[in-house]
Design a protein around this motif. Sequence first.
Motif, short mmCIF file in Angstrom:
data_model
loop_
_atom_site.label_atom_id
_atom_site.label_comp_id
_atom_site.label_asym_id
_atom_site.label_seq_id
_atom_site.Cartn_x
_atom_site.Cartn_y
_atom_site.Cartn_z
N PHE A 65 -6.20 4.96 2.31
CA PHE A 65 -5.15 5.15 3.30
C PHE A 65 -5.73 5.01 4.82
CE2 PHE A 65 -2.77 7.31 -0.01
CZ PHE A 65 -3.46 7.58 -0.90
N ASN A 66 -4.91 4.66 5.61
CA ASN A 66 -4.80 4.83 7.14
C ASN A 66 -3.69 5.62 7.71
OD1 ASN A 66 -4.59 3.01 9.91
ND2 ASN A 66 -6.32 4.15 9.56
N ASN A 67 -3.98 6.49 8.16
CA ASN A 67 -3.02 7.51 8.97
C ASN A 67 -2.13 7.77 7.75
OD1 ASN A 67 -4.09 7.62 11.62
ND2 ASN A 67 -2.96 5.43 11.88
N ASN A 68 -2.48 8.27 6.81
CA ASN A 68 -1.85 8.89 5.24
C ASN A 68 -1.00 7.97 4.71
OD1 ASN A 68 -2.86 11.19 6.74
ND2 ASN A 68 -0.91 11.88 7.60
N VAL A 69 -1.20 6.70 5.14
CA VAL A 69 -0.40 5.58 4.49
C VAL A 69 -1.28 4.70 3.66
CG1 VAL A 69 1.29 3.60 4.90
CG2 VAL A 69 1.25 5.55 6.29
N PRO A 70 -0.87 4.54 2.35
CA PRO A 70 -1.58 3.62 1.53
C PRO A 70 -1.45 2.26 2.09
CG PRO A 70 0.47 4.29 0.46
CD PRO A 70 0.35 5.04 1.66
N ILE A 71 -2.84 1.61 2.25
CA ILE A 71 -2.84 0.39 2.94
C ILE A 71 -3.47 -0.64 1.79
CG2 ILE A 71 -4.20 -1.19 4.40
CD1 ILE A 71 -2.47 0.81 5.80
N ASP A 72 -4.16 -0.46 0.77
CA ASP A 72 -4.60 -1.34 -0.17
C ASP A 72 -4.84 -0.62 -1.40
OD1 ASP A 72 -6.95 -4.03 -0.27
OD2 ASP A 72 -5.70 -3.07 -1.77
N ASP A 73 -4.12 -0.80 -2.34
CA ASP A 73 -4.22 -0.09 -3.59
C ASP A 73 -4.54 -1.27 -4.67
OD1 ASP A 73 -0.83 0.39 -4.81
OD2 ASP A 73 -1.74 -1.33 -4.08
N SER A 74 -5.03 -2.37 -4.32
CA SER A 74 -5.17 -3.32 -5.19
C SER A 74 -6.29 -3.03 -6.29
CB SER A 74 -5.63 -4.70 -4.67
OG SER A 74 -6.56 -4.70 -3.79
N GLY A 75 -6.93 -2.16 -6.21
CA GLY A 75 -8.26 -1.79 -6.90
C GLY A 75 -7.91 -0.55 -8.03
N MET A 76 -6.71 0.01 -7.79
CA MET A 76 -6.26 0.87 -8.77
C MET A 76 -6.19 0.12 -10.01
SD MET A 76 -6.09 3.72 -7.33
CE MET A 76 -4.28 4.99 -7.42
N PRO A 77 -6.79 0.45 -11.03
CA PRO A 77 -6.98 -0.19 -12.47
C PRO A 77 -5.46 -0.37 -13.11
CG PRO A 77 -8.06 1.84 -12.53
CD PRO A 77 -7.67 1.85 -11.18
N GLU A 78 -4.80 0.75 -13.30
CA GLU A 78 -3.67 0.77 -14.15
C GLU A 78 -2.74 1.54 -13.61
OE1 GLU A 78 -4.82 1.47 -18.37
OE2 GLU A 78 -6.63 0.56 -17.88
N ASP A 79 -1.51 1.44 -13.99
CA ASP A 79 -0.43 2.60 -13.64
C ASP A 79 -0.74 3.96 -13.91
OD1 ASP A 79 2.35 0.27 -14.30
OD2 ASP A 79 0.90 0.47 -12.66
N ARG A 80 -1.74 4.09 -14.77
CA ARG A 80 -2.09 5.45 -15.06
C ARG A 80 -2.97 6.23 -13.91
NH1 ARG A 80 -6.09 6.09 -17.96
NH2 ARG A 80 -7.11 3.91 -17.97
N PHE A 81 -3.15 5.49 -12.89
CA PHE A 81 -3.86 5.93 -11.75
C PHE A 81 -2.93 6.12 -10.70
CE2 PHE A 81 -8.54 5.80 -12.57
CZ PHE A 81 -8.58 5.39 -13.86
N SER A 82 -2.84 7.14 -9.94
CA SER A 82 -2.26 7.26 -8.74
C SER A 82 -2.71 8.05 -7.58
CB SER A 82 -0.68 7.79 -9.13
OG SER A 82 -0.80 9.26 -9.43
N ALA A 83 -2.42 7.90 -6.16
CA ALA A 83 -3.17 8.38 -5.17
C ALA A 83 -2.10 8.84 -4.42
CB ALA A 83 -4.16 7.89 -4.87
#
Lengths: 114, 113
Positions: free
Chosen positions: A49-67
């Motif tokens: 995240f940068n300034n509370n905004v997600p910038i790159d979530d390409s590393g999140m393995p599956e839809d089971r993961f959220s941030a």
Amino acid sequence: DAGVIQSPRHEVTEMGQEVTLRCKPISGHNSLFWYRQTMMRGLELLIYFNNNVPIDDSGMPEDRFSAKMPNASFSTLKIQPSEPRDSAVYFCASSFDRLGYEQYFGPGTRLTVT
Amino acid sequence: SQQGEEDPQALSIQEGENATMNCSYKTSINNLQWYRQNSGRGLVHLILIRSNEREKHSGRLRVTLDTSKKSSSLLITASRAADTASYFCATDAGDNAGNMLTFGGGTRLMVKP
């Protein structure tokens, strides 16, 4: 400053349960990173995240993961439902978003899913 | 895929000897950083070298950077048992907002007393 704070430090849960990991970055830092570390895959960047905004979530393995990062002083990483292969140490790190600034890591959360 | 790859993956030396770890990367960078991780702990920043620098010192640490070869080395002189840890290089390509770093796989250093 207390540094990056993560909770819990250890989490043991059963497969299928929801897991929520928490992070408080260093005050004033405006970038926040979630990493996962295992012996097999090493250190992997999940999302940042940068300034509370997600910038790159390409590393999140599956839809089971959220941030989420609802404000500058708090972030969560949620796994729902959890699986045994999610067992790892999860690190949160924070930084200023300027070239040449290092990242400060928290102590990590050791997650075991049985 | 990892930007930085450390070599060797593991290194075992006697106290007092020097330890050299290498890192190779693939794309252009703005800076390269080295981190240390003690067992069970988070990573701790050691030193940063910018792309226009060739060598940097900090105490017993010496870092070199060769941008033509896309490689860096970390030298720990007069090693101590307390230097036992994993060491990671991380590159900052500066092409994303937020100061994202790409970490290598690390070198596990063991210093025997």
